[in-house]
Scaffold this motif. Structure first.
Motif, PDB file in Angstrom:
ATOM      1  N   ASN A 242       0.809  -1.224   0.000  1.00 14.13           N
ATOM      2  CA  ASN A 242       0.000   0.000   0.000  1.00 14.13           C
ATOM      3  C   ASN A 242       0.842   1.273   0.000  1.00 14.13           C
ATOM      4  O   ASN A 242       0.329   2.354  -0.269  1.00 14.13           O
ATOM      5  CB  ASN A 242      -0.956   0.018   1.190  1.00 14.13           C
ATOM      6  CG  ASN A 242      -2.051  -1.012   1.045  1.00 14.13           C
ATOM      7  OD1 ASN A 242      -2.476  -1.333  -0.062  1.00 14.13           O
ATOM      8  ND2 ASN A 242      -2.504  -1.554   2.162  1.00 14.13           N
ATOM      9  N   VAL A 243       2.125   1.145   0.335  1.00 14.20           N
ATOM     10  CA  VAL A 243       3.070   2.277   0.293  1.00 14.20           C
ATOM     11  C   VAL A 243       4.287   1.800  -0.482  1.00 14.20           C
ATOM     12  O   VAL A 243       4.875   0.768  -0.152  1.00 14.20           O
ATOM     13  CB  VAL A 243       3.477   2.732   1.710  1.00 14.20           C
ATOM     14  CG1 VAL A 243       4.495   3.860   1.646  1.00 14.20           C
ATOM     15  CG2 VAL A 243       2.264   3.137   2.530  1.00 14.20           C
ATOM     16  N   LYS A 244       4.667   2.558  -1.507  1.00  8.88           N
ATOM     17  CA  LYS A 244       5.843   2.218  -2.315  1.00  8.88           C
ATOM     18  C   LYS A 244       6.653   3.482  -2.563  1.00  8.88           C
ATOM     19  O   LYS A 244       6.092   4.565  -2.708  1.00  8.88           O
ATOM     20  CB  LYS A 244       5.433   1.607  -3.644  1.00  8.88           C
ATOM     21  CG  LYS A 244       4.708   0.278  -3.480  1.00  8.88           C
ATOM     22  CD  LYS A 244       4.364  -0.346  -4.802  1.00  8.88           C
ATOM     23  CE  LYS A 244       3.633  -1.650  -4.570  1.00  8.88           C
ATOM     24  NZ  LYS A 244       3.401  -2.379  -5.801  1.00  8.88           N
ATOM     25  N   SER A 245       7.978   3.305  -2.623  1.00  9.79           N
ATOM     26  CA  SER A 245       8.830   4.461  -2.910  1.00  9.79           C
ATOM     27  C   SER A 245      10.061   4.037  -3.694  1.00  9.79           C
ATOM     28  O   SER A 245      10.443   2.870  -3.701  1.00  9.79           O
ATOM     29  CB  SER A 245       9.245   5.166  -1.614  1.00  9.79           C
ATOM     30  OG  SER A 245      10.134   4.369  -0.865  1.00  9.79           O
ATOM     31  N   LEU A 246      10.651   5.025  -4.329  1.00  7.88           N
ATOM     32  CA  LEU A 246      11.931   4.874  -5.027  1.00  7.88           C
ATOM     33  C   LEU A 246      12.926   5.794  -4.345  1.00  7.88           C
ATOM     34  O   LEU A 246      12.619   6.971  -4.106  1.00  7.88           O
ATOM     35  CB  LEU A 246      11.798   5.257  -6.501  1.00  7.88           C
ATOM     36  CG  LEU A 246      10.808   4.443  -7.327  1.00  7.88           C
ATOM     37  CD1 LEU A 246      10.679   5.036  -8.726  1.00  7.88           C
ATOM     38  CD2 LEU A 246      11.234   2.987  -7.396  1.00  7.88           C
ATOM     39  N   GLY A 247      14.112   5.282  -4.030  1.00 10.37           N
ATOM     40  CA  GLY A 247      15.131   6.075  -3.347  1.00 10.37           C
ATOM     41  C   GLY A 247      16.301   6.389  -4.249  1.00 10.37           C
ATOM     42  O   GLY A 247      16.667   5.592  -5.120  1.00 10.37           O
ATOM     43  N   LEU A 248      16.876   7.569  -4.009  1.00 11.16           N
ATOM     44  CA  LEU A 248      18.008   8.029  -4.812  1.00 11.16           C
ATOM     45  C   LEU A 248      18.933   8.859  -3.941  1.00 11.16           C
ATOM     46  O   LEU A 248      18.474   9.667  -3.126  1.00 11.16           O
ATOM     47  CB  LEU A 248      17.505   8.896  -5.974  1.00 11.16           C
ATOM     48  CG  LEU A 248      18.558   9.556  -6.841  1.00 11.16           C
ATOM     49  CD1 LEU A 248      19.262   8.507  -7.700  1.00 11.16           C
ATOM     50  CD2 LEU A 248      17.937  10.613  -7.721  1.00 11.16           C
ATOM     51  N   SER A 249      20.227   8.663  -4.104  1.00 10.79           N
ATOM     52  CA  SER A 249      21.239   9.503  -3.469  1.00 10.79           C
ATOM     53  C   SER A 249      22.032  10.186  -4.563  1.00 10.79           C
ATOM     54  O   SER A 249      22.410   9.549  -5.550  1.00 10.79           O
ATOM     55  CB  SER A 249      22.184   8.662  -2.609  1.00 10.79           C
ATOM     56  OG  SER A 249      21.490   8.087  -1.532  1.00 10.79           O
ATOM     57  N   ASN A 250      22.263  11.491  -4.404  1.00 10.68           N
ATOM     58  CA  ASN A 250      23.089  12.224  -5.360  1.00 10.68           C
ATOM     59  C   ASN A 250      23.842  13.332  -4.628  1.00 10.68           C
ATOM     60  O   ASN A 250      23.857  13.353  -3.388  1.00 10.68           O
ATOM     61  CB  ASN A 250      22.249  12.773  -6.531  1.00 10.68           C
ATOM     62  CG  ASN A 250      21.222  13.807  -6.118  1.00 10.68           C
ATOM     63  OD1 ASN A 250      21.331  14.442  -5.069  1.00 10.68           O
ATOM     64  ND2 ASN A 250      20.213  13.989  -6.939  1.00 10.68           N
ATOM     65  N   SER A 251      24.445  14.246  -5.350  1.00  9.40           N
ATOM     66  CA  SER A 251      25.253  15.291  -4.731  1.00  9.40           C
ATOM     67  C   SER A 251      24.431  16.240  -3.861  1.00  9.40           C
ATOM     68  O   SER A 251      24.980  16.972  -3.053  1.00  9.40           O
ATOM     69  CB  SER A 251      25.977  16.101  -5.814  1.00  9.40           C
ATOM     70  OG  SER A 251      25.035  16.759  -6.651  1.00  9.40           O
ATOM     71  N   GLN A 252      23.110  16.204  -3.993  1.00  7.12           N
ATOM     72  CA  GLN A 252      22.243  17.089  -3.210  1.00  7.12           C
ATOM     73  C   GLN A 252      21.651  16.403  -1.989  1.00  7.12           C
ATOM     74  O   GLN A 252      20.943  17.025  -1.213  1.00  7.12           O
ATOM     75  CB  GLN A 252      21.141  17.648  -4.109  1.00  7.12           C
ATOM     76  CG  GLN A 252      21.720  18.505  -5.214  1.00  7.12           C
ATOM     77  CD  GLN A 252      20.719  18.785  -6.314  1.00  7.12           C
ATOM     78  OE1 GLN A 252      19.709  18.109  -6.447  1.00  7.12           O
ATOM     79  NE2 GLN A 252      21.025  19.786  -7.118  1.00  7.12           N
TER      80      GLN A 252
END
Length: 92
Positions: A11-21
């Motif tokens: 019921n809850v989904k996410s995509l994670g990302l790490s970058n210079s910010q």
């Protein structure tokens, strides 16, 4: 690399990302109430829908589109998605 997260029986989904910010997730919640735990400070911004957030020791607050909330590290908090919603979260 993109990290895929799924909670509460999908019921809850996410995509994670790490970058210079920094570290971020974008996600969706189906209508319902969910309890989350934090390990870092978070800034949650509602990008569609509306929800209520219940932080420890505070009154329940309703948030609309593009409103943000600072969520402290090391707590449990509740999100009541009043309708299917989407969000952006930045972690510190």
């Amino acid at each position: 690399m993109i990290k895929v997260n799924e909670y509460f029986e999908g019921n809850v989904k996410s995509l994670g990302l790490s970058n210079s910010q920094g570290n971020f997730t974008v996600g969706v919640l189906l209508k319902g109430t969910y309890e989350f735990n934090t390990s870092t400070k978070e800034w949650m911004t509602l990008t569609s829908g509306n929800w209520e957030l219940e932080l420890p020791g505070e009154e329940i607050k309703t948030y609309g589109i593009w409103q943000s909330c600072e969520i402290p590290s090391g707590i449990s908090f509740k999100v009541n998605a009043l309708e299917d919603s989407s969000y952006l979260c930045r972690y510190e």
